[in-house]
Design an enzyme around this catalytic site. Structure first.
Site, PDB file in Angstrom:
ATOM      1  N   TRP A 146      -1.890  10.703   4.609  1.00 41.20           N
ATOM      2  CA  TRP A 146      -2.771   9.892   4.962  1.00 41.20           C
ATOM      3  C   TRP A 146      -3.393  10.072   6.029  1.00 41.20           C
ATOM      4  CZ3 TRP A 146      -1.921   4.787   6.929  1.00 41.20           C
ATOM      5  CH2 TRP A 146      -3.111   3.528   6.993  1.00 41.20           C
ATOM      6  N   ASP A 154       6.875   4.775   2.741  1.00 40.16           N
ATOM      7  CA  ASP A 154       5.431   3.800   3.280  1.00 40.16           C
ATOM      8  C   ASP A 154       5.020   3.639   1.642  1.00 40.16           C
ATOM      9  OD1 ASP A 154       2.412   2.813   3.087  1.00 40.16           O
ATOM     10  OD2 ASP A 154       2.061   5.159   3.897  1.00 40.16           O
ATOM     11  N   LYS A 169      -2.943  -3.511  -2.825  1.00 37.28           N
ATOM     12  CA  LYS A 169      -4.090  -3.479  -3.259  1.00 37.28           C
ATOM     13  C   LYS A 169      -2.953  -4.169  -4.544  1.00 37.28           C
ATOM     14  CE  LYS A 169      -3.947   0.137  -0.375  1.00 37.28           C
ATOM     15  NZ  LYS A 169      -3.606   0.320   0.794  1.00 37.28           N
TER      16      LYS A 169
END
Length: 227
Positions: free
Chosen positions: A31, A112, A148
């Site tokens: 990311w 993560d 999310k």
């Protein structure tokens, strides 16, 4: 903490302050904001082998070699599930090999976990990697986002966890993390945290949340199966 990004940022500041000189290894690719977060925290980042374009899968041999080549006691950023941007995750058996290799070199994992529930459709299965490290007695950091899987993007709610084997070290670490967060943003908004706590601590709501994760996962599976 302020969602996943805020968790990572506090963790990076902790590394800069208490583990000076330690490099954080990032998967190639990763990311994009990982590099920004570490660089702005004054933490050196390097890359480790992860994705094999020729097989569209995991470069496990390269991954393990990167672990072995890194200086002892380095920090490895690991995507707990639903690797961003490739979507390629190690199997549980591969995670065991990765954990064994990291343990031998006394490396520290920094998980993560931004998409728990969306890789397999199961919150439990998607937590397998950090739980494996914990079962092996390994100490690690874990940044979580509820943006999310609880639909709380605008509420900026997440968590930074430090899994440690010593109670005194855990207490001291929490105190220093709170101090870092206090200087950065004082406190996160309480509204999102209360929503997350309500859902997680209510068995009926928690089960409903788990079922909801299955629908996007199942939809992706159907789309991928279309010739």
């Amino acid at each position: 903490s302020l969602s996943g990004t805020g968790s990572l940022r506090v963790g990076a500041a902790f590394i800069a302050k208490f583990l000076p000189g330690k490099a954080v290894y990032l998967p190639s690719p990763t990311w994009g904001n990982h590099k920004n977060i570490l660089a702005d925290s004054g933490v050196e980042w390097r890359e480790y082998a992860y994705y094999d374009a020729s097989t569209v899968g995991l470069d496990l041999a390269g991954f393990l070699k990167s672990i072995d080549d890194a200086q002892e006691g380095s920090i490895f950023m690991l995507h707990g599930c639903a690797h961003n941007p490739t979507g390629v995750d190690p199997t549980l058996a591969e995670w065991r090999q990765i954990a064994d290799a990291m343990q031998k070199k006394n490396h520290v994992a920094f998980f993560d976990v931004a998409y728990q529930g969306f890789a397999s459709g199961s919150l439990v299965e998607d937590a397998a990697a950090p739980r494996l490290f914990a079962e092996m007695g390994m100490e690690f950091f874990c940044a979580q986002s509820y943006s999310k899987n609880l639909g709380l993007y605008a509420e900026r709610i997440g968590a930074l966890n430090a899994v440690l084997n010593d109670a005194t070290a855990a207490t001291n670490t929490l105190s220093q993390m709170n101090r870092i967060a206090r200087a950065m943003y004082s406190n996160p908004p309480v509204h999102g945290a209360r929503i997350a706590a309500t859902v997680i601590n209510d068995p009926e709501l928690f089960q409903a949340r788990s079922v909801v994760h299955w629908f996007p996962y199942d939809r992706v599976g159907v789309v991928n199966a279309v010739p």
